[in-house]
Motif scaffolding. Structure first.
Motif, mmCIF file in Angstrom:
data_model
loop_
_atom_site.group_PDB
_atom_site.id
_atom_site.type_symbol
_atom_site.label_atom_id
_atom_site.label_comp_id
_atom_site.label_asym_id
_atom_site.label_seq_id
_atom_site.Cartn_x
_atom_site.Cartn_y
_atom_site.Cartn_z
ATOM 1 N N UNK A 84 -14.059 -2.057 -35.780
ATOM 2 C CA UNK A 84 -12.991 -1.168 -35.408
ATOM 3 C C UNK A 84 -11.674 -1.859 -35.743
ATOM 4 N N UNK A 85 -11.047 -1.440 -36.787
ATOM 5 C CA UNK A 85 -9.813 -2.118 -37.210
ATOM 6 C C UNK A 85 -8.628 -1.789 -36.294
ATOM 7 N N UNK A 86 -7.955 -2.839 -35.883
ATOM 8 C CA UNK A 86 -6.749 -2.698 -35.077
ATOM 9 C C UNK A 86 -5.578 -2.519 -36.039
ATOM 10 N N UNK A 87 -4.746 -1.531 -35.789
ATOM 11 C CA UNK A 87 -3.576 -1.301 -36.635
ATOM 12 C C UNK A 87 -2.383 -2.121 -36.174
ATOM 13 N N UNK A 88 -2.210 -2.218 -34.852
ATOM 14 C CA UNK A 88 -1.100 -3.001 -34.319
ATOM 15 C C UNK A 88 -1.384 -3.432 -32.893
ATOM 16 N N UNK A 89 -0.684 -4.485 -32.468
ATOM 17 C CA UNK A 89 -0.747 -4.975 -31.102
ATOM 18 C C UNK A 89 0.681 -5.261 -30.654
ATOM 19 N N UNK A 90 1.040 -4.779 -29.493
ATOM 20 C CA UNK A 90 2.384 -4.976 -28.952
ATOM 21 C C UNK A 90 2.295 -5.582 -27.561
ATOM 22 N N UNK A 91 3.221 -6.471 -27.259
ATOM 23 C CA UNK A 91 3.411 -6.964 -25.898
ATOM 24 C C UNK A 91 4.837 -6.594 -25.524
ATOM 25 N N UNK A 92 4.957 -5.807 -24.457
ATOM 26 C CA UNK A 92 6.230 -5.199 -24.091
ATOM 27 C C UNK A 92 6.471 -5.415 -22.606
ATOM 28 N N UNK A 93 7.738 -5.666 -22.221
ATOM 29 C CA UNK A 93 8.035 -5.793 -20.796
ATOM 30 C C UNK A 93 8.275 -4.427 -20.173
ATOM 31 N N UNK A 94 8.497 -4.392 -18.855
ATOM 32 C CA UNK A 94 8.658 -3.113 -18.145
ATOM 33 C C UNK A 94 9.910 -2.361 -18.554
ATOM 34 N N UNK A 95 10.874 -3.046 -19.141
ATOM 35 C CA UNK A 95 12.096 -2.397 -19.607
ATOM 36 C C UNK A 95 11.933 -1.820 -21.011
ATOM 37 N N UNK A 96 10.787 -2.047 -21.623
ATOM 38 C CA UNK A 96 10.524 -1.504 -22.950
ATOM 39 C C UNK A 96 10.927 -2.433 -24.089
ATOM 40 N N UNK A 97 11.268 -3.677 -23.764
ATOM 41 C CA UNK A 97 11.648 -4.639 -24.807
ATOM 42 C C UNK A 97 10.384 -5.277 -25.381
ATOM 43 N N UNK A 98 10.243 -5.220 -26.689
ATOM 44 C CA UNK A 98 9.076 -5.799 -27.353
ATOM 45 C C UNK A 98 9.217 -7.314 -27.376
ATOM 46 N N UNK A 99 8.213 -7.984 -26.866
ATOM 47 C CA UNK A 99 8.207 -9.448 -26.855
ATOM 48 C C UNK A 99 7.346 -10.025 -27.964
ATOM 49 N N UNK A 100 6.369 -9.243 -28.419
ATOM 50 C CA UNK A 100 5.538 -9.663 -29.545
ATOM 51 C C UNK A 100 4.992 -8.411 -30.207
ATOM 52 N N UNK B 177 -7.221 -9.637 -39.970
ATOM 53 C CA UNK B 177 -7.212 -8.386 -40.736
ATOM 54 C C UNK B 177 -7.487 -7.165 -39.867
ATOM 55 N N UNK B 178 -7.075 -7.235 -38.603
ATOM 56 C CA UNK B 178 -7.276 -6.100 -37.712
ATOM 57 C C UNK B 178 -8.633 -6.052 -37.047
ATOM 58 N N UNK B 179 -9.479 -7.018 -37.334
ATOM 59 C CA UNK B 179 -10.810 -7.066 -36.726
ATOM 60 C C UNK B 179 -10.890 -8.215 -35.740
ATOM 61 N N UNK B 180 -11.476 -7.956 -34.588
ATOM 62 C CA UNK B 180 -11.669 -9.011 -33.589
ATOM 63 C C UNK B 180 -12.777 -9.912 -34.113
ATOM 64 N N UNK B 181 -12.452 -11.200 -34.299
ATOM 65 C CA UNK B 181 -13.428 -12.130 -34.868
ATOM 66 C C UNK B 181 -13.890 -13.187 -33.873
ATOM 67 N N UNK B 182 -13.146 -13.378 -32.794
ATOM 68 C CA UNK B 182 -13.528 -14.406 -31.818
ATOM 69 C C UNK B 182 -13.104 -13.978 -30.422
#
Length: 158
Positions: free
Chosen positions: A1-17, A128-133
């Motif tokens: 299952x390919x992952x397209x994107x991953x985001x880490x965001x705070x409660x204010x909506x600011x993207x941290x990663x 490459x969007x795939x969980x490998x470990x």
């Protein structure tokens, strides 16, 4: 299952990663990110952690003050290869547990001030969007080795 994107965001909506595993134009990336973040933050805790938006299946989970958001594109032949939302939720949980083991109790500041290590940790888990470990020990071993070598080098030059 390919992952397209991953985001880490705070409660204010600011993207941290943010980490993207498929090419998306910058303007579209910014719009998509802000819309998805807004959608996830506006949902109540009683609502499901899965949603579909702009052709993406989005799975998110909140840990303390951070939202971890994963987006995937459904495969064209949904019957042959169905996306597993629960698997993505488990991936998010494993990522957070691994980060907790690495940083003590992971918080927004750990991500902001040690962004390179967080990207390295994420790269150990996803390729490459795939969980490998998913084995925490195997993921953290290279990070521990890097930190030990860094301390040796610091001590040598003092």
């Amino acid at each position: 299952m390919p992952i397209s994107f991953l985001l880490m965001v705070n409660k204010q909506g600011q993207t941290r990663l943010s980490s993207y595993y498929e090419w998306i134009p910058v303007a579209e990336k910014a719009a998509l990110e802000s819309e998805i973040v807004r959608k996830c933050l506006s949902r109540s805790e009683l609502q499901c952690s899965f949603l579909e938006y702009r052709g993406y299946k989005v799975v998110y989970r909140r840990y303390a003050s951070l939202f971890f958001i994963v987006g995937t594109k459904p495969s064209p032949d949904e019957e042959e290869n169905p996306e597993n939302e629960l698997g993505l939720l488990e991936f998010i949980h494993t990522l957070v547990e691994t980060m907790d083991k690495w940083a003590g109790s992971i918080c927004e500041l750990d991500i902001m001030y040690q962004l390179e290590q967080v990207h390295f940790l994420l790269d150990e888990m996803v390729m490459n969007g795939n969980v490998v470990e998913t084995n925490k020990h195997n993921i953290l071993r290279p990070l521990d080795l890097m930190e030990r070598e860094s301390k040796k080098a610091d001590a040598m030059y003092r």
